[in-house]
Design a protein around this motif. Sequence first.
Motif, PDB file in Angstrom:
ATOM      1  N   LEU A  58      45.127 -12.104  -3.822  1.00 29.08           N
ATOM      2  CA  LEU A  58      44.277 -13.028  -4.509  1.00 29.08           C
ATOM      3  C   LEU A  58      43.257 -12.293  -5.247  1.00 29.08           C
ATOM      4  O   LEU A  58      42.759 -12.533  -6.309  1.00 29.08           O
ATOM      5  N   GLU A  59      42.812 -11.059  -4.646  1.00 31.59           N
ATOM      6  CA  GLU A  59      41.665 -10.033  -5.216  1.00 31.59           C
ATOM      7  C   GLU A  59      42.324  -9.344  -6.049  1.00 31.59           C
ATOM      8  O   GLU A  59      41.696  -9.396  -7.269  1.00 31.59           O
ATOM      9  N   ALA A  60      43.337  -9.220  -6.173  1.00 31.37           N
ATOM     10  CA  ALA A  60      44.282  -8.368  -7.365  1.00 31.37           C
ATOM     11  C   ALA A  60      44.576  -9.165  -8.323  1.00 31.37           C
ATOM     12  O   ALA A  60      44.659  -8.673  -9.621  1.00 31.37           O
ATOM     13  N   LYS A  61      44.567 -10.559  -8.355  1.00 30.05           N
ATOM     14  CA  LYS A  61      44.726 -11.468  -9.447  1.00 30.05           C
ATOM     15  C   LYS A  61      43.391 -11.905 -10.016  1.00 30.05           C
ATOM     16  O   LYS A  61      43.225 -12.750 -10.735  1.00 30.05           O
ATOM     17  N   GLY A  62      42.364 -11.427  -9.378  1.00 27.23           N
ATOM     18  CA  GLY A  62      40.986 -11.809  -9.806  1.00 27.23           C
ATOM     19  C   GLY A  62      40.374 -13.004  -9.362  1.00 27.23           C
ATOM     20  O   GLY A  62      39.566 -13.771  -9.855  1.00 27.23           O
ATOM     21  N   LEU A  63      41.116 -13.849  -8.348  1.00 31.03           N
ATOM     22  CA  LEU A  63      40.692 -15.121  -7.891  1.00 31.03           C
ATOM     23  C   LEU A  63      39.672 -14.925  -6.471  1.00 31.03           C
ATOM     24  O   LEU A  63      39.185 -15.990  -6.441  1.00 31.03           O
ATOM     25  N   VAL A  64      39.523 -14.062  -6.034  1.00 35.70           N
ATOM     26  CA  VAL A  64      38.556 -13.826  -4.919  1.00 35.70           C
ATOM     27  C   VAL A  64      37.889 -12.574  -5.135  1.00 35.70           C
ATOM     28  O   VAL A  64      38.631 -11.432  -5.753  1.00 35.70           O
ATOM     29  N   ARG A  65      36.700 -12.144  -4.428  1.00 37.89           N
ATOM     30  CA  ARG A  65      36.022 -11.136  -4.352  1.00 37.89           C
ATOM     31  C   ARG A  65      35.742 -10.899  -2.918  1.00 37.89           C
ATOM     32  O   ARG A  65      35.390 -11.845  -2.224  1.00 37.89           O
ATOM     33  N   LEU A  66      35.672  -9.636  -2.387  1.00 34.76           N
ATOM     34  CA  LEU A  66      35.135  -9.488  -1.028  1.00 34.76           C
ATOM     35  C   LEU A  66      33.512  -8.646  -1.216  1.00 34.76           C
ATOM     36  O   LEU A  66      33.369  -7.916  -2.030  1.00 34.76           O
ATOM     37  N   GLU A  67      33.016  -9.183  -0.601  1.00 30.39           N
ATOM     38  CA  GLU A  67      31.496  -8.651  -0.481  1.00 30.39           C
ATOM     39  C   GLU A  67      31.114  -8.516   1.063  1.00 30.39           C
ATOM     40  O   GLU A  67      31.776  -8.894   1.981  1.00 30.39           O
ATOM     41  N   PRO A  68      29.959  -7.645   1.007  1.00 29.30           N
ATOM     42  CA  PRO A  68      29.645  -7.501   2.466  1.00 29.30           C
ATOM     43  C   PRO A  68      29.447  -8.527   3.334  1.00 29.30           C
ATOM     44  O   PRO A  68      28.607  -9.279   2.673  1.00 29.30           O
ATOM     45  N   HIS A  69      29.439  -8.521   4.518  1.00 25.15           N
ATOM     46  CA  HIS A  69      29.091  -9.599   5.571  1.00 25.15           C
ATOM     47  C   HIS A  69      27.492  -9.626   5.708  1.00 25.15           C
ATOM     48  O   HIS A  69      26.950  -8.536   5.860  1.00 25.15           O
ATOM     49  N   PRO A  70      26.837 -10.688   5.581  1.00 25.15           N
ATOM     50  CA  PRO A  70      25.247 -10.487   5.487  1.00 25.15           C
ATOM     51  C   PRO A  70      24.766 -10.189   6.803  1.00 25.15           C
ATOM     52  O   PRO A  70      23.577  -9.340   7.209  1.00 25.15           O
ATOM     53  N   ASP A  71      25.514 -10.351   8.066  1.00 24.52           N
ATOM     54  CA  ASP A  71      25.192 -10.159   9.253  1.00 24.52           C
ATOM     55  C   ASP A  71      25.702  -8.879   9.901  1.00 24.52           C
ATOM     56  O   ASP A  71      25.257  -8.213  10.882  1.00 24.52           O
ATOM     57  N   ASP A  72      27.031  -8.577   9.578  1.00 23.01           N
ATOM     58  CA  ASP A  72      27.817  -7.666  10.459  1.00 23.01           C
ATOM     59  C   ASP A  72      28.365  -6.837   9.165  1.00 23.01           C
ATOM     60  O   ASP A  72      29.482  -7.126   8.593  1.00 23.01           O
ATOM     61  N   ARG A  73      28.002  -5.565   9.164  1.00 23.20           N
ATOM     62  CA  ARG A  73      28.427  -4.421   8.112  1.00 23.20           C
ATOM     63  C   ARG A  73      29.918  -4.205   8.222  1.00 23.20           C
ATOM     64  O   ARG A  73      30.400  -3.473   7.221  1.00 23.20           O
ATOM     65  N   ARG A  74      30.444  -4.527   9.392  1.00 16.75           N
ATOM     66  CA  ARG A  74      31.775  -3.970   9.505  1.00 16.75           C
ATOM     67  C   ARG A  74      32.704  -4.948   9.157  1.00 16.75           C
ATOM     68  O   ARG A  74      33.951  -4.717   8.773  1.00 16.75           O
ATOM     69  N   GLN A  75      32.270  -6.223   8.653  1.00 19.50           N
ATOM     70  CA  GLN A  75      33.024  -7.445   8.121  1.00 19.50           C
ATOM     71  C   GLN A  75      32.799  -7.506   6.698  1.00 19.50           C
ATOM     72  O   GLN A  75      31.708  -7.010   6.115  1.00 19.50           O
ATOM     73  N   LYS A  76      33.752  -8.207   6.121  1.00 18.81           N
ATOM     74  CA  LYS A  76      33.707  -8.703   4.497  1.00 18.81           C
ATOM     75  C   LYS A  76      33.623 -10.057   4.400  1.00 18.81           C
ATOM     76  O   LYS A  76      34.329 -10.891   5.481  1.00 18.81           O
ATOM     77  N   VAL A  77      33.178 -10.723   3.436  1.00 18.06           N
ATOM     78  CA  VAL A  77      33.226 -12.148   3.178  1.00 18.06           C
ATOM     79  C   VAL A  77      34.230 -12.459   2.013  1.00 18.06           C
ATOM     80  O   VAL A  77      33.983 -11.534   0.967  1.00 18.06           O
ATOM     81  N   VAL A  78      34.939 -13.498   1.872  1.00 16.25           N
ATOM     82  CA  VAL A  78      35.835 -13.643   0.718  1.00 16.25           C
ATOM     83  C   VAL A  78      34.991 -14.854   0.206  1.00 16.25           C
ATOM     84  O   VAL A  78      34.597 -15.755   0.869  1.00 16.25           O
ATOM     85  N   MET A  79      35.087 -14.578  -1.150  1.00 16.69           N
ATOM     86  CA  MET A  79      34.546 -15.750  -2.079  1.00 16.69           C
ATOM     87  C   MET A  79      35.226 -15.942  -3.356  1.00 16.69           C
ATOM     88  O   MET A  79      36.044 -14.908  -3.767  1.00 16.69           O
ATOM     89  N   GLN A  80      35.647 -17.145  -3.619  1.00 20.75           N
ATOM     90  CA  GLN A  80      36.367 -17.156  -4.841  1.00 20.75           C
ATOM     91  C   GLN A  80      35.423 -16.822  -6.139  1.00 20.75           C
ATOM     92  O   GLN A  80      34.297 -17.042  -6.336  1.00 20.75           O
ATOM     93  N   THR A  81      36.337 -16.785  -7.108  1.00 18.44           N
ATOM     94  CA  THR A  81      35.669 -16.142  -8.454  1.00 18.44           C
ATOM     95  C   THR A  81      35.622 -17.444  -9.341  1.00 18.44           C
ATOM     96  O   THR A  81      36.215 -18.559  -9.123  1.00 18.44           O
ATOM     97  N   GLU A  82      34.891 -17.265 -10.474  1.00 19.36           N
ATOM     98  CA  GLU A  82      34.869 -18.382 -11.352  1.00 19.36           C
ATOM     99  C   GLU A  82      36.301 -18.596 -12.002  1.00 19.36           C
ATOM    100  O   GLU A  82      36.464 -19.923 -12.193  1.00 19.36           O
TER     101      GLU A  82
END
Length: 145
Positions: A76-100
Amino acid sequence: MPELSLGADAAAVNALRSAVMRLSRRIKHQRVDESLSPTEMSVLGTLARCGTATPGELARKEHVQPPSMTRIVAMLEAKGLVRLEPHPDDRRQKVVMQTEQAEEMLEESRRKRNVWLAELASGLDEDEWEALRAAAPVLEKLAHL
């Protein structure tokens, strides 16, 4: 709540299951982007409903193994549909969010499915349509139990 006996209600339960399954399959074919799998579409829908999530949270919500979700998120990230951002509380994790782009695609997909379903329902008489309107909240409740 009345306890349903499968014996007494077996025919009704079977008819409901069968009808819901057939209608669900037909609705799933009304897609805007044929390159996405039903699971990928489901992940985007989950993000739209629930907001950002870690890959592990998405795996639990979608009932798939974490390594499978990692692959799905990467596609999904390769297709530009989601992006990964740093987790606000745990630097070891990422959060997934959908794109416009994903939001627009999901909206177009909903629109297409709604038009298709409205056209299908136009073949119902008024009593059938009223019964369907009354059943919608009950089916929604079943979907979330």
